[in-house]
Design an enzyme around this catalytic site. Sequence first.
Site, PDB file in Angstrom:
ATOM      1  N   ARG A 151      -6.504  -8.247  -8.759  1.00 18.03           N
ATOM      2  CA  ARG A 151      -7.627  -9.011  -9.318  1.00 18.03           C
ATOM      3  C   ARG A 151      -8.164  -8.292 -10.532  1.00 18.03           C
ATOM      4  O   ARG A 151      -8.160  -7.056 -10.560  1.00 18.03           O
ATOM      5  CB  ARG A 151      -8.796  -9.045  -8.324  1.00 18.03           C
ATOM      6  CG  ARG A 151      -8.652 -10.067  -7.291  1.00 18.03           C
ATOM      7  CD  ARG A 151      -9.798 -10.053  -6.306  1.00 18.03           C
ATOM      8  NE  ARG A 151      -9.374 -10.851  -5.192  1.00 18.03           N
ATOM      9  CZ  ARG A 151      -9.369 -12.176  -5.204  1.00 18.03           C
ATOM     10  NH1 ARG A 151      -9.879 -12.835  -6.216  1.00 18.03           N
ATOM     11  NH2 ARG A 151      -8.887 -12.850  -4.189  1.00 18.03           N
ATOM     12  N   LEU A 152      -8.672  -9.070 -11.478  1.00 17.57           N
ATOM     13  CA  LEU A 152      -9.360  -8.446 -12.611  1.00 17.57           C
ATOM     14  C   LEU A 152     -10.702  -7.923 -12.122  1.00 17.57           C
ATOM     15  O   LEU A 152     -11.380  -8.575 -11.329  1.00 17.57           O
ATOM     16  CB  LEU A 152      -9.611  -9.487 -13.707  1.00 17.57           C
ATOM     17  CG  LEU A 152      -8.461  -9.763 -14.667  1.00 17.57           C
ATOM     18  CD1 LEU A 152      -8.884 -10.819 -15.683  1.00 17.57           C
ATOM     19  CD2 LEU A 152      -8.040  -8.483 -15.384  1.00 17.57           C
ATOM     20  N   ILE A 153     -11.083  -6.751 -12.601  1.00 17.26           N
ATOM     21  CA  ILE A 153     -12.394  -6.188 -12.259  1.00 17.26           C
ATOM     22  C   ILE A 153     -13.436  -6.882 -13.150  1.00 17.26           C
ATOM     23  O   ILE A 153     -13.272  -6.977 -14.366  1.00 17.26           O
ATOM     24  CB  ILE A 153     -12.383  -4.663 -12.484  1.00 17.26           C
ATOM     25  CG1 ILE A 153     -11.346  -3.978 -11.573  1.00 17.26           C
ATOM     26  CG2 ILE A 153     -13.764  -4.067 -12.287  1.00 17.26           C
ATOM     27  CD1 ILE A 153     -11.619  -4.087 -10.089  1.00 17.26           C
ATOM     28  N   ASN A 160      -6.240   2.479 -13.049  1.00 21.50           N
ATOM     29  CA  ASN A 160      -5.242   1.593 -12.463  1.00 21.50           C
ATOM     30  C   ASN A 160      -3.855   2.168 -12.713  1.00 21.50           C
ATOM     31  O   ASN A 160      -3.641   2.916 -13.671  1.00 21.50           O
ATOM     32  CB  ASN A 160      -5.348   0.210 -13.120  1.00 21.50           C
ATOM     33  CG  ASN A 160      -4.374  -0.793 -12.536  1.00 21.50           C
ATOM     34  OD1 ASN A 160      -4.160  -0.837 -11.316  1.00 21.50           O
ATOM     35  ND2 ASN A 160      -3.766  -1.604 -13.390  1.00 21.50           N
ATOM     36  N   LYS A 177     -17.220 -14.321  -8.130  1.00 19.19           N
ATOM     37  CA  LYS A 177     -16.801 -12.919  -8.266  1.00 19.19           C
ATOM     38  C   LYS A 177     -18.000 -11.963  -8.248  1.00 19.19           C
ATOM     39  O   LYS A 177     -17.950 -10.895  -7.638  1.00 19.19           O
ATOM     40  CB  LYS A 177     -15.996 -12.739  -9.561  1.00 19.19           C
ATOM     41  CG  LYS A 177     -15.490 -11.315  -9.739  1.00 19.19           C
ATOM     42  CD  LYS A 177     -14.640 -11.143 -10.973  1.00 19.19           C
ATOM     43  CE  LYS A 177     -13.251 -11.633 -10.757  1.00 19.19           C
ATOM     44  NZ  LYS A 177     -12.215 -10.726 -11.280  1.00 19.19           N
ATOM     45  N   HIS A 200       0.156   0.801 -13.260  1.00 15.56           N
ATOM     46  CA  HIS A 200       0.872  -0.437 -13.588  1.00 15.56           C
ATOM     47  C   HIS A 200       2.363  -0.126 -13.761  1.00 15.56           C
ATOM     48  O   HIS A 200       2.720   0.854 -14.429  1.00 15.56           O
ATOM     49  CB  HIS A 200       0.298  -1.053 -14.869  1.00 15.56           C
ATOM     50  CG  HIS A 200       0.916  -2.374 -15.199  1.00 15.56           C
ATOM     51  ND1 HIS A 200       0.543  -3.538 -14.544  1.00 15.56           N
ATOM     52  CD2 HIS A 200       1.889  -2.723 -16.064  1.00 15.56           C
ATOM     53  CE1 HIS A 200       1.278  -4.548 -15.017  1.00 15.56           C
ATOM     54  NE2 HIS A 200       2.096  -4.079 -15.936  1.00 15.56           N
ATOM     55  N   GLY A 254       0.775  -1.236   0.000  1.00 14.52           N
ATOM     56  CA  GLY A 254       0.000   0.000   0.000  1.00 14.52           C
ATOM     57  C   GLY A 254       0.802   1.279   0.000  1.00 14.52           C
ATOM     58  O   GLY A 254       0.332   2.303   0.509  1.00 14.52           O
ATOM     59  N   ASN A 302       1.350   3.122  -2.587  1.00 13.25           N
ATOM     60  CA  ASN A 302       0.571   4.061  -3.408  1.00 13.25           C
ATOM     61  C   ASN A 302      -0.648   4.574  -2.638  1.00 13.25           C
ATOM     62  O   ASN A 302      -0.995   5.757  -2.735  1.00 13.25           O
ATOM     63  CB  ASN A 302       0.130   3.392  -4.717  1.00 13.25           C
ATOM     64  CG  ASN A 302       1.236   3.396  -5.745  1.00 13.25           C
ATOM     65  OD1 ASN A 302       1.507   4.402  -6.382  1.00 13.25           O
ATOM     66  ND2 ASN A 302       1.917   2.257  -5.888  1.00 13.25           N
TER      67      ASN A 302
HETATM   68  C1  GAR Z   1       2.598  -1.044  -7.632  1.00 10.77           C
HETATM   69  O1  GAR Z   1       3.902  -1.003  -8.158  1.00 10.77           O
HETATM   70  C2  GAR Z   1       1.585  -1.119  -8.753  1.00 10.77           C
HETATM   71  O2  GAR Z   1       1.985  -0.463  -9.911  1.00 10.77           O
HETATM   72  C3  GAR Z   1       1.500  -2.609  -8.966  1.00 10.77           C
HETATM   73  O3  GAR Z   1       1.522  -3.148  -7.676  1.00 10.77           O
HETATM   74  C4  GAR Z   1       2.362  -2.339  -6.855  1.00 10.77           C
HETATM   75  C5  GAR Z   1       1.672  -2.108  -5.542  1.00 10.77           C
HETATM   76  O4  GAR Z   1       2.550  -1.487  -4.648  1.00 10.77           O
HETATM   77  N1  GAR Z   1       0.315  -2.976  -9.692  1.00 10.77           N
HETATM   78  C6  GAR Z   1       0.275  -3.950 -10.597  1.00 10.77           C
HETATM   79  O5  GAR Z   1       1.220  -4.660 -10.883  1.00 10.77           O
HETATM   80  C7  GAR Z   1      -1.079  -4.100 -11.288  1.00 10.77           C
HETATM   81  N2  GAR Z   1      -1.013  -5.005 -12.374  1.00 10.77           N
HETATM   82  P1  GAR Z   1       1.998  -0.784  -3.337  1.00 10.77           P
HETATM   83  O6  GAR Z   1       1.111  -1.817  -2.613  1.00 10.77           O
HETATM   84  O7  GAR Z   1       3.220  -0.486  -2.533  1.00 10.77           O
HETATM   85  O8  GAR Z   1       1.230   0.429  -3.727  1.00 10.77           O
END
Ligand code: GAR
Length: 191
Positions: A91-93, A107, A65, A109, A12, A14
Amino acid sequence: MRQIAIFASGSGTNFQALVDAFKAGTLKANVRLLVCDQPGAFVIHRAESAGIPAFVFRARDYENKQAFEQEILHQLESAGVDFIVLAGYMRLIGPTLLEGYGGRIVNIHPSLLPAFPGKDAIGQALEAGVKITGVTVHFVDAGMDTGEIIAQEIVRVTTGETRQSLQDKIQHVEHHLYRTTLNHLFLTTGY
Ligand code: GAR
């Protein structure tokens, strides 16, 4: 002002960056709810410490789901949420949430999509030996990291790069790119 829910499954960072910006008044939205599908995830402690309500669930406690997304929809509506921000939600929405919030789900990525979609994008980039990777913010559709791209930023892969060092650089970019992209969406495009 947009009322957002942040969906996360793991650490978490982000989530934390967006909540810190919300509290500092530099995110032009109210963070109403955390939705988390992993009861042991560290992001739940972050929400607690920040005083953000959380809906935590286990997919296997539901028939399918559709059933857990119906419950999420109910939680979002009760919290007055009108926009969904995925931040490491693994998860896919599904159709239930896409029908409820279609066009209002984004999202982040850790690659320059369409390169390296899906899991472990950072590992995929290192494995491929690319010299440039980065971060993408995109709208969410039914596919795996396939929705319309909103913003991207480059991260260079340097000599001697490790998984940890590349992840640190990517996350550093993520934390400011997500906030600025969301603010741009909310302030200038009427989202
Ligand atoms: C982030 O780097 C995000 O871009 C990635 O998961 C990480 C979560 O980090 N998301 C994906 O790969 C989606 N396909 P965080 O829990 O520290 O925010």
